[in-house]
Scaffold this motif. Structure first.
Motif, PDB file in Angstrom:
ATOM      1  N   VAL A  78       0.872  -1.171   0.000  1.00 17.11           N
ATOM      2  CA  VAL A  78       0.000   0.000   0.000  1.00 17.11           C
ATOM      3  C   VAL A  78       0.911   1.222   0.000  1.00 17.11           C
ATOM      4  O   VAL A  78       1.775   1.373   0.863  1.00 17.11           O
ATOM      5  CB  VAL A  78      -0.935   0.016   1.221  1.00 17.11           C
ATOM      6  N   LEU A  79       0.733   2.076  -0.990  1.00 17.85           N
ATOM      7  CA  LEU A  79       1.541   3.284  -1.128  1.00 17.85           C
ATOM      8  C   LEU A  79       0.860   4.439  -0.419  1.00 17.85           C
ATOM      9  O   LEU A  79      -0.366   4.558  -0.450  1.00 17.85           O
ATOM     10  CB  LEU A  79       1.724   3.624  -2.614  1.00 17.85           C
ATOM     11  N   GLN A  80       1.653   5.300   0.202  1.00 17.07           N
ATOM     12  CA  GLN A  80       1.129   6.462   0.918  1.00 17.07           C
ATOM     13  C   GLN A  80       1.462   7.735   0.149  1.00 17.07           C
ATOM     14  O   GLN A  80       2.597   7.904  -0.301  1.00 17.07           O
ATOM     15  CB  GLN A  80       1.734   6.544   2.321  1.00 17.07           C
ATOM     16  N   GLY A  81       0.484   8.620   0.007  1.00 15.34           N
ATOM     17  CA  GLY A  81       0.679   9.889  -0.696  1.00 15.34           C
ATOM     18  C   GLY A  81       1.298  10.938   0.205  1.00 15.34           C
ATOM     19  O   GLY A  81       1.856  10.628   1.263  1.00 15.34           O
ATOM     20  N   PHE A  82       1.167  12.183  -0.203  1.00 14.37           N
ATOM     21  CA  PHE A  82       1.774  13.321   0.485  1.00 14.37           C
ATOM     22  C   PHE A  82       0.718  14.164   1.183  1.00 14.37           C
ATOM     23  O   PHE A  82      -0.444  14.171   0.787  1.00 14.37           O
ATOM     24  CB  PHE A  82       2.496  14.239  -0.516  1.00 14.37           C
ATOM     25  N   PRO A  83       1.143  14.949   2.170  1.00 13.37           N
ATOM     26  CA  PRO A  83       0.218  15.927   2.749  1.00 13.37           C
ATOM     27  C   PRO A  83      -0.021  17.046   1.738  1.00 13.37           C
ATOM     28  O   PRO A  83       0.745  17.205   0.777  1.00 13.37           O
ATOM     29  CB  PRO A  83       0.968  16.448   3.979  1.00 13.37           C
ATOM     30  N   PRO A  84      -1.067  17.830   1.954  1.00 12.25           N
ATOM     31  CA  PRO A  84      -1.321  18.930   1.011  1.00 12.25           C
ATOM     32  C   PRO A  84      -0.255  20.011   1.116  1.00 12.25           C
ATOM     33  O   PRO A  84       0.322  20.236   2.174  1.00 12.25           O
ATOM     34  CB  PRO A  84      -2.679  19.468   1.448  1.00 12.25           C
ATOM     35  N   VAL A  85       0.004  20.652  -0.015  1.00 12.98           N
ATOM     36  CA  VAL A  85       0.817  21.862  -0.057  1.00 12.98           C
ATOM     37  C   VAL A  85      -0.210  22.976  -0.094  1.00 12.98           C
ATOM     38  O   VAL A  85      -0.881  23.185  -1.110  1.00 12.98           O
ATOM     39  CB  VAL A  85       1.722  21.885  -1.315  1.00 12.98           C
ATOM     40  N   SER A 127      -4.253  12.643  -9.021  1.00 16.50           N
ATOM     41  CA  SER A 127      -4.834  11.399  -8.526  1.00 16.50           C
ATOM     42  C   SER A 127      -3.985  10.831  -7.396  1.00 16.50           C
ATOM     43  O   SER A 127      -4.427  10.699  -6.263  1.00 16.50           O
ATOM     44  CB  SER A 127      -4.972  10.388  -9.662  1.00 16.50           C
ATOM     45  N   PHE A 128      -2.712  10.539  -7.700  1.00 15.42           N
ATOM     46  CA  PHE A 128      -1.782   9.970  -6.727  1.00 15.42           C
ATOM     47  C   PHE A 128      -0.379  10.124  -7.295  1.00 15.42           C
ATOM     48  O   PHE A 128      -0.196  10.013  -8.508  1.00 15.42           O
ATOM     49  CB  PHE A 128      -2.104   8.488  -6.471  1.00 15.42           C
ATOM     50  N   PRO A 129       0.635  10.381  -6.441  1.00 13.00           N
ATOM     51  CA  PRO A 129       1.993  10.577  -6.958  1.00 13.00           C
ATOM     52  C   PRO A 129       2.521   9.336  -7.695  1.00 13.00           C
ATOM     53  O   PRO A 129       2.277   8.206  -7.268  1.00 13.00           O
ATOM     54  CB  PRO A 129       2.829  10.829  -5.697  1.00 13.00           C
ATOM     55  N   GLY A 130       3.255   9.584  -8.772  1.00 10.32           N
ATOM     56  CA  GLY A 130       3.901   8.503  -9.510  1.00 10.32           C
ATOM     57  C   GLY A 130       5.158   8.046  -8.789  1.00 10.32           C
ATOM     58  O   GLY A 130       5.558   8.609  -7.762  1.00 10.32           O
ATOM     59  N   GLN A 135       9.894  12.376  -3.023  1.00 16.58           N
ATOM     60  CA  GLN A 135       9.037  13.006  -2.019  1.00 16.58           C
ATOM     61  C   GLN A 135       8.687  14.438  -2.429  1.00 16.58           C
ATOM     62  O   GLN A 135       8.720  15.369  -1.623  1.00 16.58           O
ATOM     63  CB  GLN A 135       9.685  12.960  -0.628  1.00 16.58           C
ATOM     64  N   GLN A 136       8.333  14.578  -3.719  1.00 14.55           N
ATOM     65  CA  GLN A 136       7.955  15.865  -4.290  1.00 14.55           C
ATOM     66  C   GLN A 136       6.806  15.655  -5.273  1.00 14.55           C
ATOM     67  O   GLN A 136       6.825  14.698  -6.049  1.00 14.55           O
ATOM     68  CB  GLN A 136       9.121  16.489  -5.067  1.00 14.55           C
ATOM     69  N   THR A 173      13.524  25.387 -13.122  1.00 13.64           N
ATOM     70  CA  THR A 173      14.937  25.467 -12.753  1.00 13.64           C
ATOM     71  C   THR A 173      15.132  25.734 -11.260  1.00 13.64           C
ATOM     72  O   THR A 173      16.259  25.695 -10.776  1.00 13.64           O
ATOM     73  CB  THR A 173      15.646  26.570 -13.566  1.00 13.64           C
ATOM     74  N   LEU A 174      14.058  26.009 -10.542  1.00 14.48           N
ATOM     75  CA  LEU A 174      14.153  26.317  -9.118  1.00 14.48           C
ATOM     76  C   LEU A 174      14.162  25.040  -8.284  1.00 14.48           C
ATOM     77  O   LEU A 174      13.566  24.033  -8.665  1.00 14.48           O
ATOM     78  CB  LEU A 174      12.958  27.173  -8.684  1.00 14.48           C
ATOM     79  N   PRO A 175      14.786  25.105  -7.120  1.00 13.07           N
ATOM     80  CA  PRO A 175      14.655  23.978  -6.183  1.00 13.07           C
ATOM     81  C   PRO A 175      13.179  23.803  -5.813  1.00 13.07           C
ATOM     82  O   PRO A 175      12.404  24.769  -5.823  1.00 13.07           O
ATOM     83  CB  PRO A 175      15.477  24.417  -4.967  1.00 13.07           C
ATOM     84  N   TYR A 176      12.813  22.597  -5.455  1.00 10.69           N
ATOM     85  CA  TYR A 176      11.417  22.270  -5.157  1.00 10.69           C
ATOM     86  C   TYR A 176      10.818  23.213  -4.110  1.00 10.69           C
ATOM     87  O   TYR A 176       9.694  23.704  -4.287  1.00 10.69           O
ATOM     88  CB  TYR A 176      11.316  20.816  -4.688  1.00 10.69           C
ATOM     89  N   ALA A 177      11.525  23.484  -3.039  1.00 10.34           N
ATOM     90  CA  ALA A 177      10.991  24.352  -1.978  1.00 10.34           C
ATOM     91  C   ALA A 177      10.639  25.736  -2.516  1.00 10.34           C
ATOM     92  O   ALA A 177       9.626  26.324  -2.113  1.00 10.34           O
ATOM     93  CB  ALA A 177      11.996  24.470  -0.830  1.00 10.34           C
ATOM     94  N   GLU A 178      11.432  26.253  -3.437  1.00  9.94           N
ATOM     95  CA  GLU A 178      11.137  27.566  -4.022  1.00  9.94           C
ATOM     96  C   GLU A 178       9.940  27.502  -4.963  1.00  9.94           C
ATOM     97  O   GLU A 178       9.169  28.463  -5.063  1.00  9.94           O
ATOM     98  CB  GLU A 178      12.363  28.120  -4.739  1.00  9.94           C
ATOM     99  N   ARG A 179       9.785  26.391  -5.654  1.00 15.32           N
ATOM    100  CA  ARG A 179       8.600  26.220  -6.501  1.00 15.32           C
ATOM    101  C   ARG A 179       7.340  26.331  -5.652  1.00 15.32           C
ATOM    102  O   ARG A 179       6.367  26.992  -6.032  1.00 15.32           O
ATOM    103  CB  ARG A 179       8.614  24.848  -7.185  1.00 15.32           C
TER     104      ARG A 179
END
Length: 189
Positions: A16-23, A35-38, A45-46, A69-75
């Motif tokens: 069973v795969l677990q998704g992410f919390p909301p951004v 739908s669900f992260p690939g 974990q992004q 081109t930005l790091p994930y946190a900046e996106r």
């Protein structure tokens, strides 16, 4: 003794795969629901980490800022500044590979709690038809909803430019017209 050829013995048990919390932030007004992260996203974990997914390219064009081109946190910061949040319809599922069509035993995220905690979220944009299968559920709860063409590379029925016109119309409008189309983009801010 069990028969080694029985379905129970030969069937592969997938985890069973677990998704992410909301951004999401207190100023979020629009939530984009996948739908669900690939697999690539789960590993990184992004959200939308698979390099061929057009999500970040689409949002870069819509927001007129190169997010790719930005790091994930900046996106994520740029999405928050524009009142855009991310989440998925399913919090968990069983799936082999990354295709939406392979999702089994999907468990929905707790949208009731989300609505209570973030009442400013008024618009839900579904990234593809799989995510939108429960659109009516959200309409009945007062959300404005819109189904966008999937950013997934598996959805090749529409060119990037065509997808972009729908995404721009949806994310630039302060409210969703009854029938949004690329032509209604000109009516958006």
């Amino acid at each position: 003794m069990t028969d080694p050829n029985s379905p129970q013995e030969t069937e592969i048990q997938l985890p069973v795969l677990q998704g992410f919390p909301p951004v999401i932030g207190e100023h979020t007004h629009t939530l984009i629901l996948g739908s669900f992260p690939g697999q690539a996203s789960l590993q990184a974990q992004q959200y939308y980490a698979f390099r061929h997914n057009q999500f970040w390219r689409l949002l870069s064009a819509v927001l007129e800022r190169d997010l790719q081109t930005l790091p994930y946190a900046e996106r994520i910061i740029h999405l928050n500044v524009h009142g855009i949040g991310l989440w998925d319809v399913f919090r968990s599922c069983v799936r082999q590979g990354s295709l939406d069509s392979a999702i089994r035993d999907g468990q929905l995220n707790d949208f009731g709690s989300l609505q209570l905690r973030y009442p400013g979220v008024r618009r839900l944009c579904f990234n593809g038809k799989t995510a939108a299968k429960i659109e009516r559920h959200f309409q009945q709860r007062g959300y404005q909803t819109l189904v966008l063409p999937s950013s997934s590379p598996a959805y090749a029925a529409m060119r990037f430019e065509e997808k972009l016109s729908y995404w721009q119309a949806a994310l630039h409008c302060s409210s969703i017209p009854p029938s949004i189309s690329p032509q209604s983009h000109s009516n958006c801010i």
